[in-house]
Scaffold this active site. Structure first.
Site, PDB file in Angstrom:
ATOM      1  N   ARG A  69     -50.300  -2.025  -9.712  1.00  0.00           N
ATOM      2  CA  ARG A  69     -49.494  -2.356  -8.263  1.00  0.00           C
ATOM      3  C   ARG A  69     -50.063  -3.652  -7.727  1.00  0.00           C
ATOM      4  NH1 ARG A  69     -50.921   2.559  -4.795  1.00  0.00           N
ATOM      5  NH2 ARG A  69     -49.822   1.381  -3.260  1.00  0.00           N
ATOM      6  N   HIS A 118     -54.763   1.493   6.108  1.00  0.00           N
ATOM      7  CA  HIS A 118     -55.095   2.183   5.117  1.00  0.00           C
ATOM      8  C   HIS A 118     -55.674   1.336   4.132  1.00  0.00           C
ATOM      9  CE1 HIS A 118     -51.896   5.635   5.784  1.00  0.00           C
ATOM     10  NE2 HIS A 118     -52.934   5.680   6.677  1.00  0.00           N
ATOM     11  N   CYS A 151     -75.128  -3.343  -7.719  1.00  0.00           N
ATOM     12  CA  CYS A 151     -75.795  -2.014  -7.907  1.00  0.00           C
ATOM     13  C   CYS A 151     -75.423  -1.441  -9.201  1.00  0.00           C
ATOM     14  CB  CYS A 151     -75.619  -1.118  -6.850  1.00  0.00           C
ATOM     15  SG  CYS A 151     -74.025  -0.376  -6.722  1.00  0.00           S
ATOM     16  N   SER A 190     -42.017   7.539   6.922  1.00  0.00           N
ATOM     17  CA  SER A 190     -41.680   8.921   7.150  1.00  0.00           C
ATOM     18  C   SER A 190     -42.406   9.560   8.195  1.00  0.00           C
ATOM     19  CB  SER A 190     -42.020   9.453   5.791  1.00  0.00           C
ATOM     20  OG  SER A 190     -43.317   9.631   5.376  1.00  0.00           O
ATOM     21  N   PRO A 215     -33.395   3.848   7.535  1.00  0.00           N
ATOM     22  CA  PRO A 215     -32.463   4.238   7.199  1.00  0.00           C
ATOM     23  C   PRO A 215     -32.090   5.858   7.142  1.00  0.00           C
ATOM     24  CG  PRO A 215     -33.280   3.166   5.329  1.00  0.00           C
ATOM     25  CD  PRO A 215     -34.169   3.249   6.625  1.00  0.00           C
TER      26      PRO A 215
HETATM   27  N1  APR Z   1     -36.051  -0.114   5.558  1.00  0.00           N
HETATM   28  C1  APR Z   1     -36.779   0.732   6.468  1.00  0.00           C
HETATM   29  N2  APR Z   1     -37.186   1.801   6.080  1.00  0.00           N
HETATM   30  C2  APR Z   1     -37.083   2.157   4.772  1.00  0.00           C
HETATM   31  C3  APR Z   1     -36.568   1.390   3.777  1.00  0.00           C
HETATM   32  C4  APR Z   1     -35.991   0.025   4.426  1.00  0.00           C
HETATM   33  N3  APR Z   1     -35.474  -0.773   3.492  1.00  0.00           N
HETATM   34  N4  APR Z   1     -36.464   2.030   2.612  1.00  0.00           N
HETATM   35  C5  APR Z   1     -36.925   3.186   2.758  1.00  0.00           C
HETATM   36  N5  APR Z   1     -37.149   3.399   3.956  1.00  0.00           N
HETATM   37  C6  APR Z   1     -38.023   4.443   4.672  1.00  0.00           C
HETATM   38  C7  APR Z   1     -37.768   5.837   4.000  1.00  0.00           C
HETATM   39  O1  APR Z   1     -36.636   6.394   4.558  1.00  0.00           O
HETATM   40  C8  APR Z   1     -39.075   6.755   4.523  1.00  0.00           C
HETATM   41  O2  APR Z   1     -38.730   7.121   5.493  1.00  0.00           O
HETATM   42  O3  APR Z   1     -39.381   4.332   4.715  1.00  0.00           O
HETATM   43  C9  APR Z   1     -40.091   5.607   4.705  1.00  0.00           C
HETATM   44  C10 APR Z   1     -41.327   5.550   3.608  1.00  0.00           C
HETATM   45  O4  APR Z   1     -41.671   6.788   3.444  1.00  0.00           O
HETATM   46  P1  APR Z   1     -43.137   6.842   2.736  1.00  0.00           P
HETATM   47  O5  APR Z   1     -42.607   6.780   1.325  1.00  0.00           O
HETATM   48  O6  APR Z   1     -43.571   8.344   3.107  1.00  0.00           O
HETATM   49  O7  APR Z   1     -44.051   5.669   3.264  1.00  0.00           O
HETATM   50  P2  APR Z   1     -45.318   5.850   4.331  1.00  0.00           P
HETATM   51  O8  APR Z   1     -44.664   6.598   5.567  1.00  0.00           O
HETATM   52  O9  APR Z   1     -45.630   4.582   4.639  1.00  0.00           O
HETATM   53  O10 APR Z   1     -46.425   6.639   3.785  1.00  0.00           O
HETATM   54  C11 APR Z   1     -47.476   6.706   4.356  1.00  0.00           C
HETATM   55  O11 APR Z   1     -48.829   7.930   2.711  1.00  0.00           O
HETATM   56  O12 APR Z   1     -48.784   7.851   0.708  1.00  0.00           O
HETATM   57  C12 APR Z   1     -49.569   7.764   1.514  1.00  0.00           C
HETATM   58  O13 APR Z   1     -51.272   5.929   2.082  1.00  0.00           O
HETATM   59  C13 APR Z   1     -49.967   6.205   1.588  1.00  0.00           C
HETATM   60  O14 APR Z   1     -49.758   4.641   3.387  1.00  0.00           O
HETATM   61  C14 APR Z   1     -48.853   5.491   3.011  1.00  0.00           C
HETATM   62  C15 APR Z   1     -49.006   7.036   3.877  1.00  0.00           C
END
Ligand code: APR
Length: 265
Positions: A69, A118, A151, A190, A215
């Site tokens: 990653r 994070h 260590c 999310s 979106p």
């Molecule tokens: N622009 C804006 N939002 C977008 C786009 C885009 N181009 N593409 C996807 N999304 C939205 C999705 O609809 C979703 O609601 O981004 C969100 C991504 O959500 P997650 O995948 O759950 O990511 P996140 O909210 O950052 O997760 C939180 O969870 O897994 C752990 O530590 C990890 O920091 C992360 C935390």
């Protein structure tokens, strides 16, 4: 796409906080976590890769997954959404960007007031004392991650795994700013993972205007005053253009000076 009331609110805002998640980096080619099929957690089991127990069970698997990653993140470029957020920072008196992202793309886009809730995949730390390690030797045994030069304990990515606490100073700074802001933009998350997902609730409870950029609908949508149901790489530049019409935006990566006609930051 941008309601006039929202554009006016941003242009007149004194203190702005932005909370970002993986969606903001999606247009840079970095997968999100929970998007169906494409999200990392749709393809990998977080309990096998992103917990202290998983690292104890199979440190090499976890190390290699993060190394892969990290390579993808280093090959990626900030997108127009990252750049527009750096422009907002230069145009409002009080600003803080709290990100759940570990990719460092906000800083590469020119953002300065950034809190990494994070951690960062670009840093490595000792799994025993938690100290960040800048240089390390390649692993002795092929089935092991590298070891701490001080260590000998295994090295691990400097990110927050499930079942782990966030960096205390980072979350405290974000919570204070959320409770004191007059406008919060929540983009690309999310809003399911706490305590980061509580920040918009703190802001709202303190009377701030809440703007969601995503979106798709999220747990936060009912709380938002404005919803930009669009990708952040489209919506945030549009928001900047509407708030400050006729002013070029996107000083691009590295431009850290303020552009409100005042002195350098
Ligand atoms: N622009 C804006 N939002 C977008 C786009 C885009 N181009 N593409 C996807 N999304 C939205 C999705 O609809 C979703 O609601 O981004 C969100 C991504 O959500 P997650 O995948 O759950 O990511 P996140 O909210 O950052 O997760 C939180 O969870 O897994 C752990 O530590 C990890 O920091 C992360 C935390």
């Amino acid at each position: 796409m941008i309601p006039a009331a929202l554009a006016a609110a941003l242009a007149g805002a004194r203190r702005v906080v932005v909370l970002t998640g993986a969606g903001v980096s999606a247009e840079s080619g970095i997968p999100t976590f929970r998007d169906a099929l494409t999200g990392l957690w749709a393809r990998f089991d977080p309990l096998e890769l992103a917990t202290p127990a998983a690292f104890a069970r199979n440190p090499k698997l976890v190390w290699d997954w993060y190394a892969e990653r990290r390579a993808a993140v280093l090959a990626a470029m900030p997108n127009a959404g990252h750049v527009a957020l750096a422009t907002i920072e230069r145009r409002v008196p009080g600003f803080l960007l709290a990100t759940q992202n570990v990719d460092g793309l906000h800083a590469r886009a020119g953002s300065r007031a950034v809190v990494e809730l994070h951690g960062s995949i670009l840093r490595v730390r000792c799994s025993r004392d938690g100290e960040v390690v800048a240089r390390w030797d390649d692993p002795i045994a092929a089935d092991e991650p590298p070891r701490c030069p001080r260590c000998g304990a295994f090295l691990r990515p400097d990110v927050v795994w499930f079942d782990e606490m966030l960096p205390a100073e980072a979350i405290a700074r974000a919570e204070d700013a959320a409770r004191a802001c007059d406008l919060m933009i929540v983009a690309g998350t999310s809003a399911e993972v706490y305590p980061a997902a509580a920040l918009p609730h703190h802001a709202k409870a303190a009377g701030a205007m809440l703007v969601e950029v995503n979106p798709h609908a999220t747990a936060l949508t009912p709380l938002a005053d404005f919803v930009l149901r669009e990708r952040s790489g489209v919506a945030i530049p549009a928001l900047v253009a509407a708030a400050w019409p006729g002013r070029p935006h996107g000083g691009g990566a590295g431009s850290s000076g303020r552009d409100d006609g005042g002195g350098a930051k």
